[in-house]
Design a protein around this motif. Sequence first.
Motif, PDB file in Angstrom:
ATOM      1  N   TYR B  35      40.342  38.224  44.061  1.00 15.76           N
ATOM      2  CA  TYR B  35      40.407  37.332  42.826  1.00 15.76           C
ATOM      3  C   TYR B  35      39.993  35.870  43.099  1.00 15.76           C
ATOM      4  N   GLN B  37      40.903  32.343  41.522  1.00 14.03           N
ATOM      5  CA  GLN B  37      41.521  31.116  40.810  1.00 14.03           C
ATOM      6  C   GLN B  37      41.081  30.020  40.240  1.00 14.03           C
ATOM      7  N   GLY B  40      43.048  26.754  34.173  1.00 16.39           N
ATOM      8  CA  GLY B  40      42.793  27.076  33.027  1.00 16.39           C
ATOM      9  C   GLY B  40      42.286  28.410  32.639  1.00 16.39           C
ATOM     10  N   LEU B  41      41.694  29.002  33.664  1.00 13.98           N
ATOM     11  CA  LEU B  41      41.258  30.454  33.615  1.00 13.98           C
ATOM     12  C   LEU B  41      42.238  31.795  34.276  1.00 13.98           C
ATOM     13  N   GLY B  42      43.179  31.174  35.066  1.00 13.77           N
ATOM     14  CA  GLY B  42      44.209  32.179  35.677  1.00 13.77           C
ATOM     15  C   GLY B  42      43.579  32.868  36.859  1.00 13.77           C
ATOM     16  N   LEU B  43      43.740  33.997  37.147  1.00 11.36           N
ATOM     17  CA  LEU B  43      43.172  34.830  38.093  1.00 11.36           C
ATOM     18  C   LEU B  43      42.109  35.842  37.627  1.00 11.36           C
TER      19      LEU B  43
END
Lengths: 115, 113
Positions: B35, B37, B40-43
């Motif tokens: 992933y 990270q 503001g976008l998360g994973l």
Amino acid sequence: AQSVSQHNHHVILSEAASLELGCNYSYGGTVNLFWYVQYPGQHLQLLLKYFSGDPLVKGIKGFEAEFIKSKFSFNLRKPSVQWSDTAEYFCAVRDGSSNTGKLIFGQGTTLQVKP
Amino acid sequence: DVKVTQSSRYLVKRTGEKVFLECVQDMDHENMFWYRQDPGLGLRLIYFSYDVKMKEKGDIPEGYSVSREKKERFSLILESASTNQTSMYLCASTHDRFLHEQYFGPGTRLTVT
């Protein structure tokens, strides 16, 4: 496509205040639900999960979450926060019918607890 | 305890360089994930692998490739690093991707200059 929305991006609380972090997802079928936490400088770790059964799930460190299917929600709660709860919190959903088993994460909520 | 380790905590590379990020897990898990990270976008899932030499594209595979030659090791490759690949990269693994949670490594913060 599935999506996960965390309404609160940044929450500031005083110690002993109650906490509720919102999480909504878009998929209407069978889902598995997770809350992960990332303490400063540490790796992401699981707080709690819901697969089936009792929709009120208890996790580590006094956290709980309630799955409300009709509202597509899985909100995280704690009755009394501590300074050590300062962290970033992520809600994640897995499509139960997916053939990939992948998790979809929300944007994250930063919790700051003031002593 | 499950342990997922990543080769570097911090990495600084120049634009155009080839970058390798390594991840190793010690629990004999079949499934491994990469992933990124971003605030503001998360994973967001880049790639995952459910067996040795198997790989599947995630949601944002462009500009990345992966390699899984051994069960315990999953490598993320940036063929030609670009500044928009500056990010935190997280590796995860799980025994059963349908039934179990994922276990995460500490992350590699990559800066591309």
